[in-house]
Design a protein around this motif. Structure first.
Motif, mmCIF file in Angstrom:
data_model
loop_
_atom_site.group_PDB
_atom_site.id
_atom_site.type_symbol
_atom_site.label_atom_id
_atom_site.label_comp_id
_atom_site.label_asym_id
_atom_site.label_seq_id
_atom_site.Cartn_x
_atom_site.Cartn_y
_atom_site.Cartn_z
ATOM 1 N N ARG A 24 55.004 -7.454 71.396
ATOM 2 C CA ARG A 24 55.933 -7.639 72.514
ATOM 3 C C ARG A 24 57.345 -7.847 71.986
ATOM 4 O O ARG A 24 57.591 -8.660 71.101
ATOM 5 C CB ARG A 24 55.545 -8.831 73.362
ATOM 6 N N PHE A 25 58.264 -7.060 72.551
ATOM 7 C CA PHE A 25 59.692 -7.297 72.402
ATOM 8 C C PHE A 25 60.096 -7.993 73.682
ATOM 9 O O PHE A 25 59.906 -7.457 74.777
ATOM 10 C CB PHE A 25 60.477 -5.985 72.296
ATOM 11 N N TYR A 26 60.643 -9.183 73.585
ATOM 12 C CA TYR A 26 61.016 -9.964 74.754
ATOM 13 C C TYR A 26 62.520 -10.171 74.712
ATOM 14 O O TYR A 26 63.047 -10.832 73.811
ATOM 15 C CB TYR A 26 60.268 -11.297 74.742
ATOM 16 N N VAL A 27 63.225 -9.572 75.672
ATOM 17 C CA VAL A 27 64.681 -9.652 75.737
ATOM 18 C C VAL A 27 65.047 -10.534 76.923
ATOM 19 O O VAL A 27 64.522 -10.357 78.021
ATOM 20 C CB VAL A 27 65.313 -8.254 75.912
ATOM 21 N N GLU A 28 65.974 -11.476 76.681
ATOM 22 C CA GLU A 28 66.395 -12.391 77.732
ATOM 23 C C GLU A 28 67.914 -12.539 77.695
ATOM 24 O O GLU A 28 68.499 -12.741 76.624
ATOM 25 C CB GLU A 28 65.741 -13.747 77.531
ATOM 26 N N SER A 29 68.527 -12.444 78.890
ATOM 27 C CA SER A 29 69.967 -12.626 78.978
ATOM 28 C C SER A 29 70.364 -12.861 80.422
ATOM 29 O O SER A 29 69.917 -12.138 81.319
ATOM 30 C CB SER A 29 70.700 -11.404 78.451
ATOM 31 N N ASP A 30 71.200 -13.855 80.643
ATOM 32 C CA ASP A 30 71.764 -14.133 81.970
ATOM 33 C C ASP A 30 70.719 -14.090 83.074
ATOM 34 O O ASP A 30 70.895 -13.433 84.097
ATOM 35 C CB ASP A 30 72.890 -13.149 82.276
ATOM 36 N N GLY A 31 69.586 -14.746 82.884
ATOM 37 C CA GLY A 31 68.555 -14.818 83.905
ATOM 38 C C GLY A 31 67.656 -13.602 84.007
ATOM 39 O O GLY A 31 66.760 -13.551 84.835
ATOM 40 N N VAL A 32 67.878 -12.606 83.172
ATOM 41 C CA VAL A 32 67.038 -11.408 83.162
ATOM 42 C C VAL A 32 66.054 -11.528 82.002
ATOM 43 O O VAL A 32 66.442 -11.824 80.874
ATOM 44 C CB VAL A 32 67.891 -10.126 82.984
ATOM 45 N N GLU A 33 64.785 -11.327 82.291
ATOM 46 C CA GLU A 33 63.750 -11.350 81.262
ATOM 47 C C GLU A 33 63.083 -9.989 81.237
ATOM 48 O O GLU A 33 62.654 -9.478 82.270
ATOM 49 C CB GLU A 33 62.715 -12.437 81.574
ATOM 50 N N LEU A 34 63.021 -9.389 80.059
ATOM 51 C CA LEU A 34 62.468 -8.044 79.932
ATOM 52 C C LEU A 34 61.421 -8.017 78.826
ATOM 53 O O LEU A 34 61.752 -7.881 77.648
ATOM 54 C CB LEU A 34 63.586 -7.043 79.633
ATOM 55 N N PRO A 35 60.135 -8.164 79.188
ATOM 56 C CA PRO A 35 59.080 -8.036 78.180
ATOM 57 C C PRO A 35 58.697 -6.563 78.024
ATOM 58 O O PRO A 35 58.510 -5.846 79.015
ATOM 59 C CB PRO A 35 57.930 -8.841 78.781
#
Length: 73
Positions: A24-35
Motif C-alpha cells: 500500500r502507498f498511502y498518501v495524505e494531505s489537507d484532509g485527503v487520504e489516498l490509499p
C-alpha cells in the motif's frame, strides 16, 4: 500540472504491506487520504521506475553541477 512543474503542494507518503499481501502507498494531505494497493510484482515494477527516475535526475543534476576548483601549484 505536468510532472516537471514545481509545486508548493505537500503530502505525506507511507508505504507498507497490507494484511492481504498487497503493498500500500498511502498518501495524505489537507484532509485527503489516498490509499493505493499494488501486488508485490507491481510494487517491484514501481520500484524499478523510481530507481530509473532517480538515475536520470542525478544525471541532470550532475550536468548542472560545476566541477570543484583545484588548487594551482
Amino acid at each position: 500540472m505536468s510532472i516537471d512543474k514545481q509545486s508548493e503542494f505537500a503530502a505525506n507518503l507511507q508505504i507498507g504491506p497490507t494484511s492481504l499481501g498487497m503493498v500500500r502507498f498511502y498518501v495524505e494531505s489537507d484532509g485527503v487520504e489516498l490509499p493505493m494497493d499494488f501486488s508485490p510484482e507491481e510494487a517491484e515494477e514501481i520500484a524499478e521506475e523510481i530507481r530509473a527516475a532517480a538515475a536520470r535526475a542525478r544525471a541532470v543534476a550532475d550536468k548542472g553541477a560545476k566541477p570543484p576548483k583545484t588548487p594551482r601549484g
